[in-house]
Design a protein around this motif. Structure first.
Motif, PDB file in Angstrom:
ATOM      1  N   ALA A 146      65.489 135.211 -56.769  1.00 28.89           N
ATOM      2  CA  ALA A 146      65.936 136.534 -56.085  1.00 28.89           C
ATOM      3  C   ALA A 146      66.715 136.751 -55.025  1.00 28.89           C
ATOM      4  O   ALA A 146      67.483 137.315 -54.795  1.00 28.89           O
ATOM      5  N   LEU A 147      66.173 135.848 -53.919  1.00 27.27           N
ATOM      6  CA  LEU A 147      66.944 135.494 -52.673  1.00 27.27           C
ATOM      7  C   LEU A 147      67.090 134.145 -52.212  1.00 27.27           C
ATOM      8  O   LEU A 147      66.254 133.396 -52.502  1.00 27.27           O
ATOM      9  N   HIS A 148      68.257 133.689 -52.093  1.00 26.37           N
ATOM     10  CA  HIS A 148      68.610 132.290 -51.774  1.00 26.37           C
ATOM     11  C   HIS A 148      68.572 131.970 -50.085  1.00 26.37           C
ATOM     12  O   HIS A 148      69.440 132.421 -49.399  1.00 26.37           O
ATOM     13  N   GLY A 149      67.235 131.822 -49.576  1.00 29.99           N
ATOM     14  CA  GLY A 149      66.971 131.688 -48.262  1.00 29.99           C
ATOM     15  C   GLY A 149      67.204 130.150 -47.966  1.00 29.99           C
ATOM     16  O   GLY A 149      67.607 129.257 -48.733  1.00 29.99           O
ATOM     17  N   VAL A 173      72.114 131.252 -58.926  1.00 26.58           N
ATOM     18  CA  VAL A 173      71.984 132.605 -59.579  1.00 26.58           C
ATOM     19  C   VAL A 173      70.729 133.486 -59.194  1.00 26.58           C
ATOM     20  O   VAL A 173      69.870 132.926 -58.523  1.00 26.58           O
ATOM     21  N   HIS A 174      70.879 134.842 -59.308  1.00 22.40           N
ATOM     22  CA  HIS A 174      69.916 135.734 -58.705  1.00 22.40           C
ATOM     23  C   HIS A 174      69.063 136.411 -59.903  1.00 22.40           C
ATOM     24  O   HIS A 174      67.867 136.533 -59.613  1.00 22.40           O
ATOM     25  N   PRO A 176      68.513 137.063 -64.581  1.00 17.56           N
ATOM     26  CA  PRO A 176      69.058 136.600 -65.998  1.00 17.56           C
ATOM     27  C   PRO A 176      70.262 137.369 -66.253  1.00 17.56           C
ATOM     28  O   PRO A 176      71.006 136.491 -66.923  1.00 17.56           O
ATOM     29  N   ALA A 177      70.731 138.364 -66.075  1.00 20.35           N
ATOM     30  CA  ALA A 177      71.818 139.081 -66.399  1.00 20.35           C
ATOM     31  C   ALA A 177      73.139 138.316 -65.729  1.00 20.35           C
ATOM     32  O   ALA A 177      74.187 137.910 -66.591  1.00 20.35           O
ATOM     33  N   GLU A 178      72.901 137.754 -64.332  1.00 19.22           N
ATOM     34  CA  GLU A 178      73.898 136.996 -64.000  1.00 19.22           C
ATOM     35  C   GLU A 178      73.871 135.504 -64.504  1.00 19.22           C
ATOM     36  O   GLU A 178      75.116 135.099 -64.698  1.00 19.22           O
ATOM     37  N   THR A 179      72.868 135.216 -64.968  1.00 18.25           N
ATOM     38  CA  THR A 179      72.748 133.868 -65.812  1.00 18.25           C
ATOM     39  C   THR A 179      73.571 133.856 -67.044  1.00 18.25           C
ATOM     40  O   THR A 179      74.449 133.062 -67.291  1.00 18.25           O
TER      41      THR A 179
END
Length: 227
Positions: A146-149, A173-174, A176-179
């Motif tokens: 959800a957040l790439h820290g 990716v962030h 499922p839709a983006e995937t």
């Protein structure tokens, strides 16, 4: 066929073991089927689906393809999105857990949640990746968070370093839709005739850049001067 060691491509079987003719809605060139190790025969043909727009009545082509997914993803949101877009989704236990394969495009993805990797450890997952890239030539690891820290980026960098020089590409990716959007874009661009069109456009662009380049013009003038 992408899954070289786990599948074999055969003519479509009519049930009695004899090869049948291509269905009437498909040309012989588009007709192809595959029998997986679990004995299920699937139609792997990809055919554009045409629809009419309500506004102006124009005909639009919607790209539809076959997607082979791990049975572990059967209830996943990614599977639901693909089916809503009318792609032919098939499930198999003979493919790597968490994998999504586009056999007509020659690309394969293995999905993982970054937080799961942090909990379970990377060593066991690395063994799965090694097996995955040994089967699929064009392979991608899709890491979801959800957040790439900093912690998530460190996981990705360690995996990239471990498989540096291999055929694995790592993509963050962030959701499922983006995937799904990412996978479909790459699968479409590597399928025919889109791949040929893209290659042609790149060649034309390259030719135009060279033709209009001031450096190229300078080199031509220099050659004329030397002669």
């Amino acid at each position: 066929m992408v899954i070289r060691s786990q599948s074999r491509c055969t003519p479509w079987s009519s049930g009695g073991g004899k090869a049948a003719a291509a269905p009437p809605h498909l040309t012989p060139a588009l007709f192809r089927a595959c029998v997986f190790s679990d004995g299920v025969t699937w139609d792997l043909t990809a055919e554009p689906v045409k629809k009419m727009t309500e506004s102006c009545g124009q005909e639009q082509t919607r790209w539809i393809t076959t997607v082979i997914m791990s049975t572990a993803l059967q209830d996943h949101e990614i599977s639901t999105i693909l089916q809503r877009q009318h792609h032919r989704v098939r499930y198999s236990e003979s493919v790597e857990t968490g994998s999504v394969i586009f056999p007509l495009s020659g690309v394969a993805f293995i999905l993982s949640d970054t937080q799961d990797l942090l909990r379970t450890g990377e060593e066991q997952f690395s063994e799965r990746i090694q097996k995955f890239i040994g089967i699929h030539r064009n392979s991608f690891l899709v890491l979801s968070a959800a957040l790439h820290g900093s912690e998530e980026w460190n996981v990705m960098f360690r995996i990239q370093k471990r498989f540096l020089g291999s055929n694995l590409r790592v993509i963050p990716v962030h959701n499922p839709a983006e995937t799904v959007k990412l996978m479909l874009t790459m699968a479409k661009m590597t399928s025919k005739p889109q791949a040929d069109d893209t290659r042609y456009k790149l060649e034309m662009t390259k030719a135009q850049i060279i033709e209009k380049s001031p450096v190229w013009k300078m080199l031509q003038e220099y050659q004329l001067h030397c002669n």
